[in-house]
Design a protein around this motif. Structure first.
Motif, PDB file in Angstrom:
ATOM      1  N   LEU A   1       8.228 -59.609 -16.160  1.00  0.00           N
ATOM      2  CA  LEU A   1       8.012 -61.023 -16.507  1.00  0.00           C
ATOM      3  C   LEU A   1       6.610 -61.463 -16.086  1.00  0.00           C
ATOM      4  CD1 LEU A   1       9.099 -63.738 -17.534  1.00  0.00           C
ATOM      5  CD2 LEU A   1       9.982 -64.158 -15.215  1.00  0.00           C
ATOM      6  N   PHE A   2       6.209 -61.082 -14.879  1.00  0.00           N
ATOM      7  CA  PHE A   2       4.888 -61.440 -14.357  1.00  0.00           C
ATOM      8  C   PHE A   2       3.776 -60.843 -15.222  1.00  0.00           C
ATOM      9  CE2 PHE A   2       1.331 -60.008 -11.634  1.00  0.00           C
ATOM     10  CZ  PHE A   2       0.811 -61.253 -11.295  1.00  0.00           C
ATOM     11  N   LEU A   3       3.904 -59.563 -15.577  1.00  0.00           N
ATOM     12  CA  LEU A   3       2.870 -58.892 -16.370  1.00  0.00           C
ATOM     13  C   LEU A   3       2.757 -59.487 -17.763  1.00  0.00           C
ATOM     14  CD1 LEU A   3       3.420 -55.145 -15.404  1.00  0.00           C
ATOM     15  CD2 LEU A   3       1.509 -56.600 -14.752  1.00  0.00           C
ATOM     16  N   PHE A   4       3.891 -59.778 -18.388  1.00  0.00           N
ATOM     17  CA  PHE A   4       3.823 -60.318 -19.740  1.00  0.00           C
ATOM     18  C   PHE A   4       3.375 -61.773 -19.759  1.00  0.00           C
ATOM     19  CE2 PHE A   4       5.910 -56.474 -21.037  1.00  0.00           C
ATOM     20  CZ  PHE A   4       5.393 -56.274 -22.302  1.00  0.00           C
ATOM     21  N   LEU A   5       3.617 -62.510 -18.684  1.00  0.00           N
ATOM     22  CA  LEU A   5       3.026 -63.849 -18.589  1.00  0.00           C
ATOM     23  C   LEU A   5       1.506 -63.741 -18.520  1.00  0.00           C
ATOM     24  CD1 LEU A   5       5.451 -65.715 -16.131  1.00  0.00           C
ATOM     25  CD2 LEU A   5       5.076 -66.186 -18.564  1.00  0.00           C
TER      26      LEU A   5
ATOM     27  N   SER B   1       7.999 -53.203 -26.156  1.00  0.00           N
ATOM     28  CA  SER B   1       7.253 -52.868 -24.938  1.00  0.00           C
ATOM     29  C   SER B   1       8.081 -53.150 -23.697  1.00  0.00           C
ATOM     30  CB  SER B   1       5.943 -53.665 -24.877  1.00  0.00           C
ATOM     31  OG  SER B   1       5.144 -53.431 -25.993  1.00  0.00           O
ATOM     32  N   ILE B   2       8.775 -54.292 -23.698  1.00  0.00           N
ATOM     33  CA  ILE B   2       9.622 -54.660 -22.556  1.00  0.00           C
ATOM     34  C   ILE B   2      10.728 -53.633 -22.357  1.00  0.00           C
ATOM     35  CG2 ILE B   2      11.307 -56.371 -21.727  1.00  0.00           C
ATOM     36  CD1 ILE B   2       9.517 -58.522 -23.039  1.00  0.00           C
ATOM     37  N   TYR B   3      11.340 -53.208 -23.466  1.00  0.00           N
ATOM     38  CA  TYR B   3      12.400 -52.199 -23.352  1.00  0.00           C
ATOM     39  C   TYR B   3      11.857 -50.866 -22.855  1.00  0.00           C
ATOM     40  CZ  TYR B   3      16.253 -54.846 -25.393  1.00  0.00           C
ATOM     41  OH  TYR B   3      17.263 -55.756 -25.603  1.00  0.00           O
ATOM     42  N   PHE B   4      10.667 -50.479 -23.355  1.00  0.00           N
ATOM     43  CA  PHE B   4      10.053 -49.224 -22.894  1.00  0.00           C
ATOM     44  C   PHE B   4       9.804 -49.264 -21.388  1.00  0.00           C
ATOM     45  CE2 PHE B   4       8.164 -48.288 -27.310  1.00  0.00           C
ATOM     46  CZ  PHE B   4       9.195 -47.418 -27.600  1.00  0.00           C
ATOM     47  N   LEU B   5       9.307 -50.395 -20.891  1.00  0.00           N
ATOM     48  CA  LEU B   5       9.010 -50.518 -19.458  1.00  0.00           C
ATOM     49  C   LEU B   5      10.290 -50.610 -18.625  1.00  0.00           C
ATOM     50  CD1 LEU B   5       6.000 -53.006 -19.573  1.00  0.00           C
ATOM     51  CD2 LEU B   5       5.915 -50.641 -18.804  1.00  0.00           C
ATOM     52  N   LYS B   6      11.225 -51.431 -19.086  1.00  0.00           N
ATOM     53  CA  LYS B   6      12.449 -51.669 -18.310  1.00  0.00           C
ATOM     54  C   LYS B   6      13.323 -50.415 -18.218  1.00  0.00           C
ATOM     55  CE  LYS B   6      16.448 -54.775 -18.102  1.00  0.00           C
ATOM     56  NZ  LYS B   6      17.464 -53.710 -18.100  1.00  0.00           N
ATOM     57  N   ASP B   7      13.436 -49.690 -19.322  1.00  0.00           N
ATOM     58  CA  ASP B   7      14.353 -48.544 -19.370  1.00  0.00           C
ATOM     59  C   ASP B   7      13.616 -47.210 -19.445  1.00  0.00           C
ATOM     60  OD1 ASP B   7      16.512 -50.336 -19.416  1.00  0.00           O
ATOM     61  OD2 ASP B   7      16.398 -50.510 -21.594  1.00  0.00           O
ATOM     62  N   LYS B   8      12.413 -47.152 -18.876  1.00  0.00           N
ATOM     63  CA  LYS B   8      11.613 -45.932 -19.033  1.00  0.00           C
ATOM     64  C   LYS B   8      12.308 -44.718 -18.426  1.00  0.00           C
ATOM     65  CE  LYS B   8       8.710 -46.092 -14.928  1.00  0.00           C
ATOM     66  NZ  LYS B   8       7.358 -45.882 -14.400  1.00  0.00           N
TER      67      LYS B   8
END
Length: 383
Positions: A96-100, A198-205
Motif C-alpha cells: 500500500l505504501f509503495l503504490f501510494l 503488479s499487486i498480486y505479483f508482489l503479494k503472492d510472489k
C-alpha cells in the motif's frame, strides 16, 4: 520393404534421417510461406499479454524496495510493540505504501512535468521556421574565420536537416503526449489492470515461485533444475542491481541537467532534461546527446546560451561518465569501475548502443562464474 528395414539397421537409420529432414523442410516452408500471418499472431499475443509483462516489470523493480520497507516495518513493530507483526500484514502495508508513492509520482508527472514539456514542444515547433535564419546570423556573427570553411549552402543544408529532425521528433512527441492525455479512459483501464496484476505479483510472489518450482521439478531433472535456479539467482543479483543503478543514474542526469539549464535561463530546460535522463540508459552516449540537444535548442535564444549550455552539460557529462555511473554500477553489480569502463568500451565497439547497455551485466555475470570456477579449482588444488 519392412523386412529389409529390420534386417538392415543402417538402412533404417538412413530412412529415419531422411524422414526427419523432410518434415523439417516442410515445417520451414510452412513458416516462410506464412511468416506474415505468424508475425501478426505473435504481435497480437504480445499486445494481449502486455499488461502482464509490464506488471511483472513493475513488480520486479518494486520487489527490492518492498523487501527493504518490510524489514524496516517489522523492526519498528518490534521496538514499539515488543512484537513482530505478521508477514501478511507487513506485506499488505508495504505494498500500500509503495503504490501510494507510485500514484503520487504519476500525479506529479501529469500535473507538474508533462504540461511544461508539452509547452516546450509547442514552443519548439513554433520557433522552427526561424532556425535557418538564426543559424545564418550566428555564422555571420562568428566572423570570416568560420565562413572560410563553411559555405552558405552548407549552412542551409545543416539548418534544413536539423529543422526537419526536430520537427519530426517534436511532432511525434507532442502527438504521443496529447494522445495519452486525450485517451484517458483507455489508459486508465490499462493502467488499473497493470497495477492490480503488479499487486498480486508482489503479494503472492512466494506462492507463484513455488508453483513455478513444482512445474519445473516435473519437467526438468534435479541437476538441470539446480543449474537453472542458480542462473536465475545470478541474473537477479546482477540485472536487478544494474537496473536500479541505471534508474538512479538516469534520474540524477535528468534532474541535474534540468537544474543547470534552468539556472542559465534555457527555454527548453525541462525538455532537454527529460531527453538526457531517458538517453542516459546508454552509457556515455546519453549525456552527450543531452549536451548536443541543449546546445542546438539554445540557438533559438542566443549563441551565448547555446555555447554556455554545451560547456556546462559537457562538464556534467564528463562527471557522470567518469565518476557517477562507474561508481553506481560498480557498487550495484560488483565490478571495479575500471572493468565497468572497459566493458562499456568493448561492448560499444562490437555491438554499438545495445552492446554498451548489456556489456556491464554481462561482464558482472562472467565475473561471478569465473570467480566460482577459480574457487572450485583451488579447492581441488588444480591451481
Amino acid at each position: 520393404m519392412f523386412e529389409k528395414l529390420k534386417e538392415n539397421k543402417q538402412l533404417w537409420l538412413n530412412s529415419l534421417s531422411i524422414f526427419i529432414v523432410g518434415v523439417g523442410l516442410l515445417f520451414i516452408y510452412f513458416i516462410l510461406k506464412n511468416v506474415g500471418l505468424i508475425t501478426e499472431e505473435i504481435h497480437t499475443f504480445i499486445l494481449l499479454i502486455r499488461p502482464v509483462i509490464i506488471a511483472f516489470g513493475i513488480a520486479y523493480v518494486l520487489n527490492r524496495p518492498m523487501i527493504f520497507v518490510e524489514k524496516k516495518l517489522k523492526g519498528i513493530s518490534r521496538k514499539l510493540f515488543k512484537k513482530e507483526i505478521t508477514s501478511g500484514v507487513s506485506r499488505s502495508i508495504t505494498i500500500l505504501f509503495l503504490f501510494l508513492l507510485v500514484v503520487g509520482a504519476i500525479y506529479v508527472l501529469f500535473n507538474s512535468i508533462i504540461p511544461p514539456i508539452i509547452k516546450n514542444l509547442r514552443l519548439l515547433l513554433e520557433s522552427l521556421p526561424m532556425f535557418q535564419d538564426s543559424m545564418s546570423y550566428y555564422i555571420n556573427e562568428l566572423g570570416p574565420y568560420v565562413q572560410s570553411f563553411i559555405t552558405q549552402q552548407q549552412i542551409d543544408q545543416i539548418s534544413s536537416f536539423v529543422t526537419n529532425l526536430l520537427s519530426s521528433a517534436g511532432t511525434y512527441a507532442l502527438q504521443l503526449g496529447t494522445g495519452v492525455i486525450t485517451n484517458v479512459t483507455g489508459f486508465a483501464i490499462s493502467a488499473l489492470t497493470t497495477i492490480i496484476l503488479s499487486i498480486y505479483f508482489l503479494k503472492d510472489k512466494e506462492v507463484l515461485i513455488d508453483s513455478l518450482n513444482k512445474g519445473a521439478e516435473v519437467l526438468l531433472s534435479e541437476k538441470v533444475l539446480s543449474r537453472v535456479k542458480q542462473l536465475l539467482r545470478d541474473l537477479d543479483t546482477v540485472f536487478g542491481g544494474f537496473l536500479i543503478a541505471q534508474l538512479i543514474a538516469a534520474l540524477l542526469a535528468g534532474i541535474c541537467s534540468t537544474i543547470i539549464l534552468l539556472l542559465i535561463g534555457h527555454p527548453f530546460a525541462i525538455l532537454v532534461g527529460l531527453v538526457t535522463g531517458v538517453a542516459n540508459v546508454i552509457p556515455y552516449i546519453g549525456p552527450i546527446l543531452g549536451a548536443i540537444l541543449g546546445s542546438v535548442l539554445g540557438l533559438f535564444s542566443s549563441l551565448h546560451l547555446a555555447i554556455l549550455s554545451l560547456i556546462l552539460l559537457t562538464i556534467y557529462q564528463q562527471l557522470d561518465a567518469n565518476v557517477i555511473q562507474p561508481k553506481l554500477l560498480s557498487s550495484s553489480v560488483g565490478l571495479n569501475p575500471v572493468w565497468v569502463l572497459i566493458a562499456i568500451l568493448i561492448g560499444g565497439h562490437y555491438l554499438g548502443m545495445v552492446g554498451m547497455i548489456v556489456s556491464i551485466p554481462s561482464a558482472a555475470l562472467a565475473q561471478i562464474y569465473l570467480t566460482r570456477r577459480y574457487h572450485r579449482l583451488k579447492e581441488k588444488q588444480q591451481i
